[in-house]
Design a protein around this motif. Structure first.
Motif, PDB file in Angstrom:
ATOM      1  N   LEU A 239       0.844  -1.192   0.000  1.00 44.29           N
ATOM      2  CA  LEU A 239       0.000   0.000   0.000  1.00 44.29           C
ATOM      3  C   LEU A 239       0.885   1.250   0.000  1.00 44.29           C
ATOM      4  O   LEU A 239       1.627   1.484   0.967  1.00 44.29           O
ATOM      5  CB  LEU A 239      -0.904   0.030   1.232  1.00 44.29           C
ATOM      6  CG  LEU A 239      -2.145  -0.869   1.252  1.00 44.29           C
ATOM      7  CD1 LEU A 239      -1.765  -2.344   1.166  1.00 44.29           C
ATOM      8  CD2 LEU A 239      -2.938  -0.628   2.519  1.00 44.29           C
ATOM      9  N   PRO A 240       0.851   2.056  -1.064  1.00 44.12           N
ATOM     10  CA  PRO A 240       1.625   3.305  -1.063  1.00 44.12           C
ATOM     11  C   PRO A 240       1.222   4.177   0.118  1.00 44.12           C
ATOM     12  O   PRO A 240       0.043   4.263   0.465  1.00 44.12           O
ATOM     13  CB  PRO A 240       1.242   3.958  -2.392  1.00 44.12           C
ATOM     14  CG  PRO A 240       0.776   2.833  -3.252  1.00 44.12           C
ATOM     15  CD  PRO A 240       0.114   1.855  -2.325  1.00 44.12           C
ATOM     16  N   HIS A 241       2.213   4.822   0.719  1.00 46.39           N
ATOM     17  CA  HIS A 241       1.907   5.621   1.900  1.00 46.39           C
ATOM     18  C   HIS A 241       2.833   6.820   1.997  1.00 46.39           C
ATOM     19  O   HIS A 241       4.009   6.753   1.633  1.00 46.39           O
ATOM     20  CB  HIS A 241       2.047   4.792   3.177  1.00 46.39           C
ATOM     21  CG  HIS A 241       1.581   5.515   4.398  1.00 46.39           C
ATOM     22  ND1 HIS A 241       2.438   5.900   5.413  1.00 46.39           N
ATOM     23  CD2 HIS A 241       0.358   5.973   4.748  1.00 46.39           C
ATOM     24  CE1 HIS A 241       1.741   6.534   6.342  1.00 46.39           C
ATOM     25  NE2 HIS A 241       0.486   6.594   5.969  1.00 46.39           N
ATOM     26  N   ARG A 242       2.271   7.941   2.519  1.00 46.32           N
ATOM     27  CA  ARG A 242       3.044   9.169   2.674  1.00 46.32           C
ATOM     28  C   ARG A 242       2.746   9.810   4.025  1.00 46.32           C
ATOM     29  O   ARG A 242       1.618   9.747   4.533  1.00 46.32           O
ATOM     30  CB  ARG A 242       2.695  10.174   1.562  1.00 46.32           C
ATOM     31  CG  ARG A 242       2.990   9.681   0.164  1.00 46.32           C
ATOM     32  CD  ARG A 242       2.409  10.634  -0.866  1.00 46.32           C
ATOM     33  NE  ARG A 242       3.130  11.905  -0.899  1.00 46.32           N
ATOM     34  CZ  ARG A 242       4.102  12.194  -1.748  1.00 46.32           C
ATOM     35  NH1 ARG A 242       4.480  11.300  -2.640  1.00 46.32           N
ATOM     36  NH2 ARG A 242       4.691  13.369  -1.732  1.00 46.32           N
ATOM     37  N   MET A 243       3.769  10.434   4.586  1.00 48.07           N
ATOM     38  CA  MET A 243       3.619  11.266   5.779  1.00 48.07           C
ATOM     39  C   MET A 243       4.359  12.566   5.527  1.00 48.07           C
ATOM     40  O   MET A 243       5.298  12.631   4.728  1.00 48.07           O
ATOM     41  CB  MET A 243       4.192  10.566   7.026  1.00 48.07           C
ATOM     42  CG  MET A 243       3.508   9.261   7.362  1.00 48.07           C
ATOM     43  SD  MET A 243       4.034   8.533   8.951  1.00 48.07           S
ATOM     44  CE  MET A 243       5.725   8.042   8.554  1.00 48.07           C
ATOM     45  N   LEU A 244       3.923  13.616   6.222  1.00 44.17           N
ATOM     46  CA  LEU A 244       4.501  14.950   6.037  1.00 44.17           C
ATOM     47  C   LEU A 244       4.808  15.550   7.395  1.00 44.17           C
ATOM     48  O   LEU A 244       3.948  15.571   8.291  1.00 44.17           O
ATOM     49  CB  LEU A 244       3.519  15.842   5.283  1.00 44.17           C
ATOM     50  CG  LEU A 244       3.978  17.263   4.951  1.00 44.17           C
ATOM     51  CD1 LEU A 244       5.070  17.227   3.901  1.00 44.17           C
ATOM     52  CD2 LEU A 244       2.798  18.084   4.452  1.00 44.17           C
ATOM     53  N   LEU A 245       6.024  16.030   7.577  1.00 43.19           N
ATOM     54  CA  LEU A 245       6.442  16.683   8.813  1.00 43.19           C
ATOM     55  C   LEU A 245       6.712  18.146   8.495  1.00 43.19           C
ATOM     56  O   LEU A 245       7.611  18.474   7.725  1.00 43.19           O
ATOM     57  CB  LEU A 245       7.689  15.997   9.368  1.00 43.19           C
ATOM     58  CG  LEU A 245       8.124  16.332  10.786  1.00 43.19           C
ATOM     59  CD1 LEU A 245       6.993  16.190  11.778  1.00 43.19           C
ATOM     60  CD2 LEU A 245       9.297  15.436  11.188  1.00 43.19           C
ATOM     61  N   LYS A 246       5.899  19.017   9.090  1.00 42.54           N
ATOM     62  CA  LYS A 246       5.910  20.434   8.706  1.00 42.54           C
ATOM     63  C   LYS A 246       6.847  21.248   9.595  1.00 42.54           C
ATOM     64  O   LYS A 246       6.652  21.329  10.804  1.00 42.54           O
ATOM     65  CB  LYS A 246       4.486  20.995   8.796  1.00 42.54           C
ATOM     66  CG  LYS A 246       3.514  20.379   7.802  1.00 42.54           C
ATOM     67  CD  LYS A 246       2.077  20.621   8.169  1.00 42.54           C
ATOM     68  CE  LYS A 246       1.643  19.726   9.329  1.00 42.54           C
ATOM     69  NZ  LYS A 246       0.192  19.765   9.590  1.00 42.54           N
ATOM     70  N   ASP A 247       7.870  21.822   8.979  1.00 48.16           N
ATOM     71  CA  ASP A 247       8.797  22.736   9.647  1.00 48.16           C
ATOM     72  C   ASP A 247       9.308  22.193  10.981  1.00 48.16           C
ATOM     73  O   ASP A 247       9.231  22.868  12.015  1.00 48.16           O
ATOM     74  CB  ASP A 247       8.119  24.090   9.862  1.00 48.16           C
ATOM     75  CG  ASP A 247       9.131  25.194  10.121  1.00 48.16           C
ATOM     76  OD1 ASP A 247      10.298  25.033   9.714  1.00 48.16           O
ATOM     77  OD2 ASP A 247       8.765  26.207  10.741  1.00 48.16           O
ATOM     78  N   PRO A 248       9.852  20.976  10.995  1.00 48.68           N
ATOM     79  CA  PRO A 248      10.304  20.403  12.269  1.00 48.68           C
ATOM     80  C   PRO A 248      11.678  20.914  12.679  1.00 48.68           C
ATOM     81  O   PRO A 248      12.526  21.229  11.837  1.00 48.68           O
ATOM     82  CB  PRO A 248      10.374  18.913  11.964  1.00 48.68           C
ATOM     83  CG  PRO A 248      10.791  18.876  10.521  1.00 48.68           C
ATOM     84  CD  PRO A 248      10.081  20.047   9.869  1.00 48.68           C
ATOM     85  N   THR A 249      11.894  20.993  13.978  1.00 51.94           N
ATOM     86  CA  THR A 249      13.249  21.152  14.484  1.00 51.94           C
ATOM     87  C   THR A 249      13.955  19.803  14.321  1.00 51.94           C
ATOM     88  O   THR A 249      13.328  18.776  14.070  1.00 51.94           O
ATOM     89  CB  THR A 249      13.227  21.540  15.964  1.00 51.94           C
ATOM     90  OG1 THR A 249      12.638  20.464  16.718  1.00 51.94           O
ATOM     91  CG2 THR A 249      12.421  22.813  16.189  1.00 51.94           C
ATOM     92  N   ASP A 250      15.282  19.809  14.470  1.00 51.98           N
ATOM     93  CA  ASP A 250      16.010  18.538  14.408  1.00 51.98           C
ATOM     94  C   ASP A 250      15.513  17.577  15.490  1.00 51.98           C
ATOM     95  O   ASP A 250      15.392  16.369  15.264  1.00 51.98           O
ATOM     96  CB  ASP A 250      17.513  18.780  14.594  1.00 51.98           C
ATOM     97  CG  ASP A 250      18.155  19.420  13.379  1.00 51.98           C
ATOM     98  OD1 ASP A 250      17.533  19.378  12.285  1.00 51.98           O
ATOM     99  OD2 ASP A 250      19.261  19.972  13.514  1.00 51.98           O
ATOM    100  N   GLN A 251      15.201  18.132  16.664  1.00 50.80           N
ATOM    101  CA  GLN A 251      14.719  17.294  17.758  1.00 50.80           C
ATOM    102  C   GLN A 251      13.377  16.645  17.416  1.00 50.80           C
ATOM    103  O   GLN A 251      13.163  15.458  17.682  1.00 50.80           O
ATOM    104  CB  GLN A 251      14.594  18.130  19.034  1.00 50.80           C
ATOM    105  CG  GLN A 251      14.353  17.313  20.295  1.00 50.80           C
ATOM    106  CD  GLN A 251      14.355  18.199  21.524  1.00 50.80           C
ATOM    107  OE1 GLN A 251      13.354  18.818  21.844  1.00 50.80           O
ATOM    108  NE2 GLN A 251      15.499  18.266  22.212  1.00 50.80           N
TER     109      GLN A 251
END
Length: 337
Positions: A239-251
């Motif tokens: 199953l193709p899958h995507r996640m998005l992390l918006k403007d994260p700090t390195d931590q």
């Protein structure tokens, strides 16, 4: 200004069954079965919460109920943070994010999480599996020799239970069948009196079903009854899958990767786990863009399989993040301002 994308696939190692309120069968997108985003996001969040719980217990760091609700469900039961979507002071959200990176990642009421998780939709028309769950049987019907191992004085009582279970199950089945037809009759009639009569009959049937269960000898639920058919995404599907992390700090990025590591310890989603349903493997390529690099750059891969958690992300060390969570370098549980 930085965006991190997780682009990859989720593989069903065993069939996956998902049940959602007011949804018949497997959830679908454009007719194809899917593992919904809410299930996958909850899976990752709850695995991270459980990992933190075990770590804190191991190192004798007490946790209260408010702590658990905030981390696991994003609910501020103790009103310890004082930030809500309806009344937020300017800059308050940034202060919360800076102090509580795990809440910044997953969010809580009034604070949106930076990690967005998408649906995993089957790209195969044959991915859907319809499972006949069989029937639940009386143990003494399944193995008649067991009656030799109970006191003879109990045999009459056993027969009463078997007979009552059979007759009440038949009655309840009839009641349920009649109740199932009532919504269709309500939709088809425009007569308000008929609608009211059908609704009243539905309520009467609920009472009859409840009374039939309560009057049983022994358990209120039928032991001897067919189990309902259910749907699942079959094993062996990609199953193709995507996640998005918006403007994260390195931590925050490292905490997201650490959360995936915790998910590798319990890699299953959905229901019917007693039949070994729900096991998944996953692999994502981690891509980053920022103001200086508008063309996506690959940071490497992350995921889990039968060999456990794996990654090729330079600068990320799962053991170091675990150490920082325990020693407080990464603030997890200090919610008092």
């Amino acid at each position: 200004m930085r965006t991190v994308k997780f682009i990859g696939n989720i593989n069903t190692i065993q069939p996956v069954n998902i049940t959602l309120p007011n949804t018949k069968g497997m959830p679908r997108s454009q007719g194809r079965p899917m593992i919904p985003a809410s299930s996958l996001r909850g899976f990752i969040r709850h695995c991270a919460h459980e990992g933190i719980t075990l770590l804190f217990d191991k190192h004798d760091k007490p946790m209260d109920i408010d702590f658990h609700y905030l981390l696991a469900s994003g609910v501020d039961t103790g009103r310890v943070l004082g930030v809500s979507g309806q009344n937020t002071k300017v800059g308050a959200n940034q202060q919360i994010r800076a102090k509580h990176p795990m809440l910044s990642l997953f969010g809580y009421w009034g604070l949106s999480g930076k990690l967005s998780v998408g649906n995993a939709v089957a790209d195969n028309d044959n991915a859907l599996l319809k499972v006949n769950a069989g029937a639940r049987q009386h143990v003494f019907n399944r193995n008649e020799e067991l009656s030799n191992f109970i006191d003879p004085s109990e045999l009459d009582r056993l027969q009463d239970i078997l007979d009552a279970d059979k007759y009440s199950a038949e009655a309840i089945a009839d009641y349920k069948a009649e109740k199932k037809e009532l919504p269709k009759k309500i939709r088809e009639t425009s007569d308000p009196d008929e609608k009211a009569a059908y609704k009243q009959r539905s309520e009467e049937l609920d009472v009859l079903i409840r009374d039939a269960k309560d009057s049983r000898v022994g358990a209120s639920e039928s032991i001897q009854r067919p189990l309902e058919q259910f749907e699942a995404i079959d094993a062996g599907q990609m199953l193709p899958h995507r996640m998005l992390l918006k403007d994260p700090t390195d931590q925050e990025l490292h905490l997201a990767l650490w959360s995936i590591a915790m998910a590798s310890l319990k890699p299953y989603v959905g229901g019917h786990t007693n039949a070994n349903y729900g096991e998944i493997h996953a692999k994502w390529e981690v891509m980053v863009t920022d103001i200086d690099n508008l063309t996506p750059k690959s940071l490497g891969h992350v995921g889990f399989n039968d060999e456990g958690f794996f990654h090729t992300i330079e600068g990320f060390d799962v053991d170091e993040i675990t150490k920082q969570i325990v020693d407080g370098t990464i603030n997890i549980g200090s919610f008092v301002e």
